[in-house]
Design an enzyme around this catalytic site. Structure first.
Site, mmCIF file in Angstrom:
data_model
loop_
_atom_site.group_PDB
_atom_site.id
_atom_site.type_symbol
_atom_site.label_atom_id
_atom_site.label_comp_id
_atom_site.label_asym_id
_atom_site.label_seq_id
_atom_site.Cartn_x
_atom_site.Cartn_y
_atom_site.Cartn_z
ATOM 1 N N GLU A 52 36.724 26.862 47.174
ATOM 2 C CA GLU A 52 37.617 27.862 46.507
ATOM 3 C C GLU A 52 36.991 29.559 47.182
ATOM 4 O O GLU A 52 35.737 29.527 47.446
ATOM 5 C CB GLU A 52 37.412 28.048 44.966
ATOM 6 N N LYS A 54 35.703 33.085 46.930
ATOM 7 C CA LYS A 54 35.087 33.934 45.891
ATOM 8 C C LYS A 54 35.930 35.015 45.507
ATOM 9 O O LYS A 54 36.093 35.590 46.348
ATOM 10 C CB LYS A 54 33.519 34.061 46.408
ATOM 11 N N LEU A 55 36.186 35.192 44.212
ATOM 12 C CA LEU A 55 36.768 36.331 43.842
ATOM 13 C C LEU A 55 35.851 37.640 43.411
ATOM 14 O O LEU A 55 34.927 37.178 42.592
ATOM 15 C CB LEU A 55 37.720 35.907 42.602
ATOM 16 N N ARG A 59 33.937 37.353 35.667
ATOM 17 C CA ARG A 59 34.210 35.996 34.872
ATOM 18 C C ARG A 59 34.855 35.892 33.575
ATOM 19 O O ARG A 59 34.045 36.781 32.548
ATOM 20 C CB ARG A 59 33.035 35.170 35.008
ATOM 21 N N GLU A 121 38.655 34.136 36.431
ATOM 22 C CA GLU A 121 38.101 35.466 36.962
ATOM 23 C C GLU A 121 39.090 36.264 36.763
ATOM 24 O O GLU A 121 40.338 36.327 37.268
ATOM 25 C CB GLU A 121 37.756 35.246 38.329
ATOM 26 N N PHE A 162 40.689 28.899 37.060
ATOM 27 C CA PHE A 162 40.305 27.756 37.904
ATOM 28 C C PHE A 162 39.899 26.610 37.257
ATOM 29 O O PHE A 162 39.195 25.554 37.766
ATOM 30 C CB PHE A 162 39.064 28.243 38.863
#
Length: 205
Positions: A52, A54-55, A59, A121, A162
């Site tokens: 995935e 990373k954003l 969180r 996120e 997610f």
């Protein structure tokens, strides 16, 4: 990277609807990429793992439950990773006129959903450029969205989801990642640039 067979541990993740809890956190890895893959413990029967993006946001866990006393019939709560309550910012109901998010996501849930806990996120999105904005801009964007909720060009919060940890009175932490992903995808519908299921790529050991 995530192992689809991975389970959350109930004794470490006590879950109660509408109450904050400690989320599962990623492990920081210093190993070579191949070492990381080996550590995930793939098998011949199931050699797959998920990757995935990373954003660059905060969180966030979102709780929603049916509540006849709330306008729109549902009540929300939002908490950060450190347990800070952000419901005042993102909204306590679909009709919350101070909401930076919930008033925009009335069509995000299948009719069968009566309560749910989502993990994801919260990021800042620029709808003009259609790109994510860097960390540190989220609260400013949310406050701006509260004041002018239908501005089509201003920065806004976008919740990228997610994981689904709880659904219709069932704690899903005993399910593996694929099972929880299936619960997520059959319960939540994307609302463009407001709430979206975070995508992944499948790779093989």
């Amino acid at each position: 990277m995530k192992d689809p067979q991975q389970r959350l541990e109930d004794e470490k993740v006590g879950i109660t609807l509408m109450e904050c809890f400690q989320p599962q956190l990623a492990q920081f890895q210093m190993h070579h990429f191949n070492k990381m893959i080996e550590k995930m413990g793939g098998t011949v029967e199931d050699p797959y793992f998920w990757i995935e993006e990373k954003l660059d946001g905060e969180r966030m866990q979102m709780h929603m439950t049916k509540d006849p006393n709330s306008e729109g019939g549902f009540r929300f709560s939002f908490w950060s990773r450190k347990g800070k309550d952000y419901t005042y910012l993102y909204g306590n109901s679909f009709e919350d006129d101070r909401s930076a998010l919930t008033r925009h996501i009335k069509d995000a849930f299948e009719d069968r959903v009566k309560n749910i806990i989502l993990d994801g996120e919260m990021i800042t999105w620029d709808p003009e450029l259609d790109v994510m904005v860097g960390f540190g801009t989220l609260k400013t964007a949310a406050l701006s969205e509260q004041r002018d909720p239908f501005n089509a060009t201003g920065h806004r919060p976008l919740f990228r989801v997610f994981d689904c940890l709880y659904l219709n009175d069932v704690n899903l932490t005993q399910y593996d990642l694929r099972g929880r992903r299936n619960a997520l995808e059959t319960s939540v519908k994307n609302v463009h640039r407001r709430i979206e299921i975070h995508q992944y790529q499948e790779a093989q050991h």
